[in-house]
Design a protein around this motif. Structure first.
Motif, PDB file in Angstrom:
ATOM      1  N   MET A   1      -2.555  -3.520  -6.504  1.00  0.00           N
ATOM      2  CA  MET A   1      -2.596  -4.576  -5.899  1.00  0.00           C
ATOM      3  C   MET A   1      -3.245  -5.637  -6.678  1.00  0.00           C
ATOM      4  O   MET A   1      -3.967  -5.428  -8.409  1.00  0.00           O
ATOM      5  N   ASP A   2      -2.300  -6.665  -6.266  1.00  0.00           N
ATOM      6  CA  ASP A   2      -2.579  -7.761  -8.100  1.00  0.00           C
ATOM      7  C   ASP A   2      -4.009  -8.531  -7.972  1.00  0.00           C
ATOM      8  O   ASP A   2      -5.205  -8.515  -6.863  1.00  0.00           O
ATOM      9  N   VAL A   4      -5.746 -11.689  -7.834  1.00  0.00           N
ATOM     10  CA  VAL A   4      -5.204 -12.141  -6.846  1.00  0.00           C
ATOM     11  C   VAL A   4      -5.378 -11.717  -5.390  1.00  0.00           C
ATOM     12  O   VAL A   4      -5.916 -12.426  -5.068  1.00  0.00           O
ATOM     13  N   ASP A   5      -4.744 -10.861  -5.199  1.00  0.00           N
ATOM     14  CA  ASP A   5      -4.227 -10.146  -4.299  1.00  0.00           C
ATOM     15  C   ASP A   5      -5.669  -9.939  -3.281  1.00  0.00           C
ATOM     16  O   ASP A   5      -6.652  -9.797  -2.558  1.00  0.00           O
ATOM     17  N   GLU A   6      -6.599  -9.028  -4.649  1.00  0.00           N
ATOM     18  CA  GLU A   6      -8.160  -8.580  -4.022  1.00  0.00           C
ATOM     19  C   GLU A   6      -8.864  -9.818  -3.821  1.00  0.00           C
ATOM     20  O   GLU A   6      -9.803  -9.045  -2.784  1.00  0.00           O
ATOM     21  N   VAL A   8      -8.121 -12.446  -2.613  1.00  0.00           N
ATOM     22  CA  VAL A   8      -8.429 -13.433  -1.910  1.00  0.00           C
ATOM     23  C   VAL A   8      -8.776 -12.388  -0.777  1.00  0.00           C
ATOM     24  O   VAL A   8      -8.943 -12.855   0.751  1.00  0.00           O
ATOM     25  N   PHE A   9      -8.484 -11.571  -1.087  1.00  0.00           N
ATOM     26  CA  PHE A   9      -9.083  -9.805   0.301  1.00  0.00           C
ATOM     27  C   PHE A   9     -10.540 -10.616   0.748  1.00  0.00           C
ATOM     28  O   PHE A   9     -10.881 -10.375   1.724  1.00  0.00           O
TER      29      PHE A   9
END
Length: 53
Positions: A1-2, A4-6, A8-9
């Motif tokens: 997981m990137d 940024v994705d983390e 956002v999550f």
């Protein structure tokens, strides 16, 4: 997981948790208002159709 994705999550999870509490407060306030209205309506005519005109 990137990264940024983390972020956002995690932000979405925090937001959902915060909103859940607000939803409960809104439901409680609406329930209280409905109960107060029902206590004041003692004539029992709610939901009865009446001729108009």
């Amino acid at each position: 997981m990137d990264v940024v994705d983390e972020v956002v999550f995690l932000t979405a999870m925090i937001y959902q948790h915060a909103v859940r509490g607000a939803d409960q407060m809104i439901r409680d306030a609406i329930d209280q208002q409905l109960k107060q209205q029902n206590e004041g309506d003692s004539d029992g005519s709610a939901g009865v159709l009446a001729p108009v005109g």
